[in-house]
Write a protein that holds these residues in place. Structure first.
Motif, mmCIF file in Angstrom:
data_model
loop_
_atom_site.group_PDB
_atom_site.id
_atom_site.type_symbol
_atom_site.label_atom_id
_atom_site.label_comp_id
_atom_site.label_asym_id
_atom_site.label_seq_id
_atom_site.Cartn_x
_atom_site.Cartn_y
_atom_site.Cartn_z
ATOM 1 N N UNK A 153 -9.797 14.230 2.374
ATOM 2 C CA UNK A 153 -10.102 13.657 1.060
ATOM 3 C C UNK A 153 -9.135 14.221 0.022
ATOM 4 N N UNK A 157 -6.431 12.119 -2.284
ATOM 5 C CA UNK A 157 -6.368 12.180 -3.744
ATOM 6 C C UNK A 157 -4.970 12.552 -4.203
ATOM 7 N N UNK A 162 -7.241 5.833 -4.953
ATOM 8 C CA UNK A 162 -8.439 5.876 -5.781
ATOM 9 C C UNK A 162 -9.700 5.935 -4.925
ATOM 10 N N UNK A 165 -12.925 9.837 -1.735
ATOM 11 C CA UNK A 165 -14.060 10.318 -0.939
ATOM 12 C C UNK A 165 -14.915 9.165 -0.422
ATOM 13 N N UNK A 166 -14.822 7.991 -1.089
ATOM 14 C CA UNK A 166 -15.578 6.838 -0.608
ATOM 15 C C UNK A 166 -14.802 6.112 0.492
ATOM 16 N N UNK A 167 -13.476 6.248 0.472
ATOM 17 C CA UNK A 167 -12.669 5.440 1.378
ATOM 18 C C UNK A 167 -12.212 6.207 2.611
#
Lengths: 347, 325
Positions: A153, A157, A162, A165-167
């Motif tokens: 993660x 970044x 963007x 952490x979700x992707x």
């Protein structure tokens, strides 16, 4: 820097210690492909040098041996049919060609890493990007999967993805081309290697994204003071980021030069041809220049200068004598018998 | 996902790192061990290929139905007396070829044995032969095929020629010769014989798909980033090469059950004290006009079994391909 093939080296005395100068020193590298149609001499005595924080662009058209040189340096040449038949690859003072398989594997990824042209096909479609990024840490540093994921993660970044952490659990095909290339860059950077080889990193991207990706690459290179070898056929990409350029033709370096000097006045007719074939706004409406003929068949490279059949300056000597790399200026060399004429602008 | 421009400040500095750390901590606080919600949010704990596949499979009706059928078959293969209280060997010649009657829903066969009981008991032999032979052939074949495809060279040549030799053995003739010298009345000689003849087919498919997967850029990329041979083969090549093997294996499973029936019909497969659908189908085939129920029930059971395995294989294959998600 680049040495004359045919004369004894003068700076041999410099000890090959790991220091700022001489991160990578490729000397007289030779690679051939043993195919059914004969032996293709893909790389014929290439000398390259990269220091930490420096960017070397290797320029050439398809089949000029630039990618093969990169693969040989990385040690990922498909063998058979490809074989390194001579030369040395000094990396931080060690000759990689003399290392064992396992030692060599440990260098890959950790000390030198590679970025490939097409990020979609270079990422494993069945593994999430987080798993692939994390793999760098689980393989080389023995981190747990959870810790590796956190690192993944962080990396995402860092390369500007963007909502990282979700992707992180998404799969490569769920990302756009530019984002995928950022992930490739993140993978290469994961272990903060000292050398990165980027093999046409922007060719598969559209122009606006190309600029973003190149900016990112240049920025990260500065941040980590890595050596960067940028392999490309795109002169536009090179001008902004490279410090030096090595132009390859038929498995040889035909010209090597600091980037701005080369653009100002090329010292090899092939380089001149390449520069002249860039479309220019001020010449709109005119016929675009093209280098006549085709690159030579690598199983039968013509005698003399390999460029002679396509060269507007070719004379008798070019058909018989292979030109050595003449020193044109400090840090500049050209493998042309008539480099002076070329430099002065003759066609 | 649209390309979005990311300001350079966001990339260069260490802020990204600390932010990621903070998120990592928050996540671990939020989810104490063992208290995770059943449906994992996207930021849940890392999932691999297989757990992702499982996550998908549980929601796939094809998988659920075929899985339930297979579990049911497995249970009756192990404990047939759970649903069939009769004795599969008890013969009442007075009822030979008689149709269904109360207590005997499937009727009787030529020797007056209860067809229902025999169909239930027959599951054991067919399922054992089918699954064991498939598992054996698939494991042996994919292992050898994958190694040959990955490493190439003389080992590859040796394997390919050996496979050719096995392909050249006629199945029925080979079965007659090989199995007639063995007197064991268990299913294992039949399983062994089918594995022996079946692995080259799987090996060939596995080799082909490993060779294809090996040429992918991501395998080269994994190598460039320091992956060793074992990791490349297991993590990068195998998951991308396994789909054709699963398909071949599920199709082969049906073929193997049918092959067991054929061999049993010829007297070289399972021997009569064993109850098997194959034996019953062969025995009934002569009387299809007079007493079709003797053929239809075991044949129907065989078809449902084969169908369930093929559906299962299909569902698993789809789940292993993230592009279909």
């Amino acid at each position: 820097m680049t040495q004359n093939d045919h004369q004894p080296r003068t700076d041999e005395a410099a000890p090959p210690t790991a220091g700022r100068p001489g991160l990578l020193d490729v000397r007289d590298l030779r690679v051939e492909f043993r195919t059914r149609d004969g032996i293709a001499q893909a790389v014929n005595g290439v000398d390259l040098a990269v220091t930490a924080g420096q960017t070397l662009a290797v320029l050439g058209e398809s089949g000029s041996g630039k990618s093969v040189t990169a693969q040989a340096v990385m040690g990922i040449l498909d063998s058979p049919p490809g074989f390194v038949t001579g030369g040395e690859i000094l990396f931080q003072g060690r000759d990689l060609l003399k290392l064992g398989k396992e030692e060599r594997r440990k260098v890959r990824g950790a000390k030198m890493a590679m970025i490939f042209q097409d990020a979609l096909s270079s990422l494993n479609p069945v593994l999430s990007v987080g798993a692939q990024l994390g793999e760098m840490y689980t393989v080389h540093e023995g981190l747990s999967r959870k810790a590796a994921r956190g690192k993944a993660v962080e990396l995402m970044q860092r390369v500007g993805i963007p909502a990282a952490e979700a992707r992180v659990s998404d799969y490569p095909h769920q990302f756009s081309g530019g984002m995928r290339q950022r992930i490739m860059i993140a993978m290469a950077l994961a272990l903060e290697p000292d050398l990165i080889i980027a093999d046409e990193p922007t060719t598969a991207l559209d122009v606006t994204v190309q600029a973003q990706v190149m900016d990112l690459l240049a920025e990260l290179q500065r941040e980590f003071t890595m050596g960067l070898i940028l392999i490309t056929h795109d002169l536009g990409v090179v001008a902004d980021v490279a410090d030096t350029i090595a132009v390859m033709y038929a498995g040889r370096i035909v010209e090597t030069s600091p980037v701005h000097q080369l653009y100002k006045a090329p010292a090899h007719p092939y380089t001149r041809g390449l520069l002249d074939s860039i479309p220019r706004v001020d010449l709109k409406g005119q016929q675009l220049y093209a280098i006549k003929g085709l690159p030579p068949n690598l199983t039968a490279i013509p005698p003399g200068c390999p460029f002679n059949p396509r060269c507007p300056l070719a004379r008798d000597i070019c058909r018989t004598d292979l030109p050595p790399l003449y020193e044109v200026a400090p840090g500049r060399a050209s493998a042309c018998h008539f480099w002076k004429e070329t430099l002065d602008g003759a066609r | 996902m649209p390309e979005s421009y990311v300001p350079k400040e966001a990339i260069t500095h260490g802020d990204g790192g600390t932010a990621a750390l903070a998120i990592g901590e928050a996540e671990s606080l939020e989810r104490p061990p063992g208290a995770g919600p059943p449906s994992a949010p996207p930021t849940g704990k890392p999932r691999g290929l297989w757990s992702d596949a499982w996550h998908d499979l549980r929601r796939n009706p094809v998988f659920v139905i075929s899985g339930l059928v297979i579990i049911f078959l497995a249970i009756i293969a192990i404990w047939p007396q759970l649903i069939a209280t009769g004795n599969p060997y008890r013969a009442d010649l007075a009822k030979a070829q008689a149709g269904a009657e109360p207590g005997h829903p499937f009727g009787f066969d030529t020797q007056g044995r209860d067809v229902y009981t025999r169909v239930v008991y027959g599951a054991r032999a067919s399922i054992t032969v089918g699954t064991c032979a498939t598992a054996g052939a698939a494991l042996l074949g994919s292992l050898l095929g994958a190694l040959a495809g990955f490493y190439g060279g003389w080992g590859d040549n040796l394997l390919s020629r050996t496979a050719d030799i096995f392909f050249g053995i006629p199945v029925i003739l080979g079965g007659l010769v090989f199995l007639s010298v063995i007197t064991s009345s268990t299913v294992w000689p039949v399983v062994g014989f089918i594995v022996l003849l079946g692995w080259p087919q799987v090996a060939r498919i596995a080799r082909g798909s490993v060779v294809t997967a090996k040429q992918n850029d991501y395998v080269q990329a994994a190598r460039a980033l320091g992956a060793g041979n074992r990791r490349m083969l297991l993590r990068h090549i195998a998951p991308n090469a396994i789909a054709p093997v699963i398909v071949v294996a599920t199709i082969a499973l049906g073929t193997y059950i049918a092959l067991e029936a054929t061999l049993s019909y010829l007297g070289a497969g399972l021997k009569p004290p064993t109850v098997s659908w194959g034996i019953d189908i062969s025995a009934a085939s002569t009387y299809i006009r007079n007493a079709p129920h003797m053929l239809l029930w075991p044949a129907g059971a065989l078809s449902i079994t084969v169908l369930a395995f093929i559906m299962l294989g299909d569902a698993v294959r789809d789940a292993l391909d993230p592009k279909l998600r």
